[in-house]
Design a protein around this motif. Structure first.
Motif, mmCIF file in Angstrom:
data_model
loop_
_atom_site.group_PDB
_atom_site.id
_atom_site.type_symbol
_atom_site.label_atom_id
_atom_site.label_comp_id
_atom_site.label_asym_id
_atom_site.label_seq_id
_atom_site.Cartn_x
_atom_site.Cartn_y
_atom_site.Cartn_z
ATOM 1 N N GLN A 93 0.766 -1.315 0.026
ATOM 2 C CA GLN A 93 -0.001 -0.073 0.008
ATOM 3 C C GLN A 93 0.770 1.330 -0.048
ATOM 4 O O GLN A 93 0.710 2.116 -0.817
ATOM 5 N N ASP A 94 1.891 1.107 0.717
ATOM 6 C CA ASP A 94 2.955 2.248 0.873
ATOM 7 C C ASP A 94 3.704 2.565 -0.570
ATOM 8 O O ASP A 94 3.682 3.523 -1.031
ATOM 9 N N LEU A 95 3.811 1.398 -0.974
ATOM 10 C CA LEU A 95 4.643 1.358 -2.511
ATOM 11 C C LEU A 95 3.670 1.929 -3.403
ATOM 12 O O LEU A 95 4.107 2.685 -4.402
ATOM 13 N N ASP A 96 2.223 1.674 -3.351
ATOM 14 C CA ASP A 96 1.379 1.988 -4.414
ATOM 15 C C ASP A 96 1.317 3.816 -4.219
ATOM 16 O O ASP A 96 1.101 4.478 -5.338
ATOM 17 N N LYS A 97 1.147 4.234 -3.078
ATOM 18 C CA LYS A 97 1.163 5.670 -2.760
ATOM 19 C C LYS A 97 2.484 6.318 -3.249
ATOM 20 O O LYS A 97 2.570 7.417 -3.782
ATOM 21 N N SER A 98 3.726 5.597 -3.245
ATOM 22 C CA SER A 98 4.880 6.356 -3.499
ATOM 23 C C SER A 98 4.643 6.435 -5.264
ATOM 24 O O SER A 98 5.149 7.231 -5.917
ATOM 25 N N MET A 99 4.181 5.327 -5.882
ATOM 26 C CA MET A 99 4.001 5.534 -7.148
ATOM 27 C C MET A 99 2.867 6.459 -7.661
ATOM 28 O O MET A 99 3.494 7.341 -8.684
ATOM 29 N N LYS A 100 1.973 6.677 -6.889
ATOM 30 C CA LYS A 100 0.813 7.768 -7.107
ATOM 31 C C LYS A 100 1.670 8.906 -7.015
ATOM 32 O O LYS A 100 1.295 9.996 -7.834
ATOM 33 N N ASN A 101 2.033 9.337 -6.119
ATOM 34 C CA ASN A 101 2.690 10.562 -5.701
ATOM 35 C C ASN A 101 4.255 10.954 -6.445
ATOM 36 O O ASN A 101 4.796 11.789 -5.990
ATOM 37 N N ARG A 102 4.684 9.940 -7.018
ATOM 38 C CA ARG A 102 6.031 10.007 -7.539
ATOM 39 C C ARG A 102 7.043 10.019 -6.424
ATOM 40 O O ARG A 102 7.971 11.158 -6.614
ATOM 41 N N ASP A 103 6.969 9.546 -5.339
ATOM 42 C CA ASP A 103 7.551 9.715 -4.227
ATOM 43 C C ASP A 103 8.793 8.628 -4.121
ATOM 44 O O ASP A 103 8.863 7.636 -3.583
ATOM 45 N N TYR A 104 9.775 9.106 -4.764
ATOM 46 C CA TYR A 104 11.159 8.213 -4.925
ATOM 47 C C TYR A 104 11.760 7.982 -3.389
ATOM 48 O O TYR A 104 12.101 6.765 -3.569
ATOM 49 N N GLY A 105 11.586 8.763 -2.685
ATOM 50 C CA GLY A 105 12.436 8.627 -1.301
ATOM 51 C C GLY A 105 11.624 7.797 -0.486
ATOM 52 O O GLY A 105 12.258 6.756 0.122
ATOM 53 N N LEU A 106 10.361 7.515 -0.648
ATOM 54 C CA LEU A 106 9.596 6.509 -0.106
ATOM 55 C C LEU A 106 9.675 5.142 -0.561
ATOM 56 O O LEU A 106 9.837 4.191 0.173
#
Length: 200
Positions: A93-106
């Motif tokens: 779920q966190d990885l999904d958030k990182s992809m949607k938000n383009r959050d490379y650090g997460l």
């Protein structure tokens, strides 16, 4: 020895009576024996014809069996499986958030050290760039890998189950009928589940 006609008739009748009585006694004994045996025979026959009751597994038990089928013995208990699955699905779920938000650090915070090292290598990035559907892309950094390889291949995927390769190596899959579609591989390092990126 002389018998009168009447005595002779009586003698014959007595003899027939004794014979008839002995036959009747034998017949009664046979019936009694049959009566004693019959209920047991019926019981035995009923046991033979009665279908064996098979204990049905719950959906949770069936999933546990699927998830641990590659392991020998009880390397992972049911409770451990439940904990690992819950943890891994939360990470996804966190990885999904990182992809949607383009959050490379997460995203990077969930990678194994080996994955970071391998996909920071420019040669490996050049090789994977040639295999991408979009031609002419140049990958120079791990961030490029995240944007052009990881996100397109895993965005909005429905991961529902895990499969143990070992107690510290797990694949996260989408179940499609009898087929498992693998989207993630996790490795447990120092008690923490981390994403192990595929290598060439």
């Amino acid at each position: 020895m002389k018998y009168t006609k009447t005595a002779f008739v009586l003698l014959i009748l007595c003899t027939m009576g004794l014979w008839f009585q002995s036959c009747k006694t034998a017949e009664t004994a046979a019936k009694e024996k049959t009566a004693e045996v019959q209920p047991q025979d019926k019981k035995a026959a009923a046991q033979k014809t009665e279908p064996q009751k098979v204990m049905e597994k719950s959906p949770e038990d069936e999933e546990y069996s699927r998830s641990t089928s590659a392991l020998s013995g009880t390397a992972v208990t049911f409770d451990e499986f439940q904990r690992d699955k819950t943890t891994i699905l939360a990470i996804i779920q966190d990885l999904d958030k990182s992809m949607k938000n383009r959050d490379y650090g997460l995203w990077r915070s969930y990678l194994t050290p080996e994955s970071i090292s391998y996909w920071s290598n420019k040669f490996n990035l050049q090789v994977i760039a040639t295999k991408l559907p979009k031609k002419g892309l140049t990958l120079r950094t791990l961030g490029d890998y995240f944007s052009h390889v990881f996100i397109p291949s895993r965005m909005d995927r429905k991961v529902s189950e895990i499969r143990y390769i070992s107690p510290t190596d797990v694949k996260a899959v989408e179940v499609d009928g009898n087929k498992d579609i693998i989207y993630y591989e996790f490795e447990k390092i120092n008690g923490r589940w981390l994403v192990k990126l595929p290598i060439l």
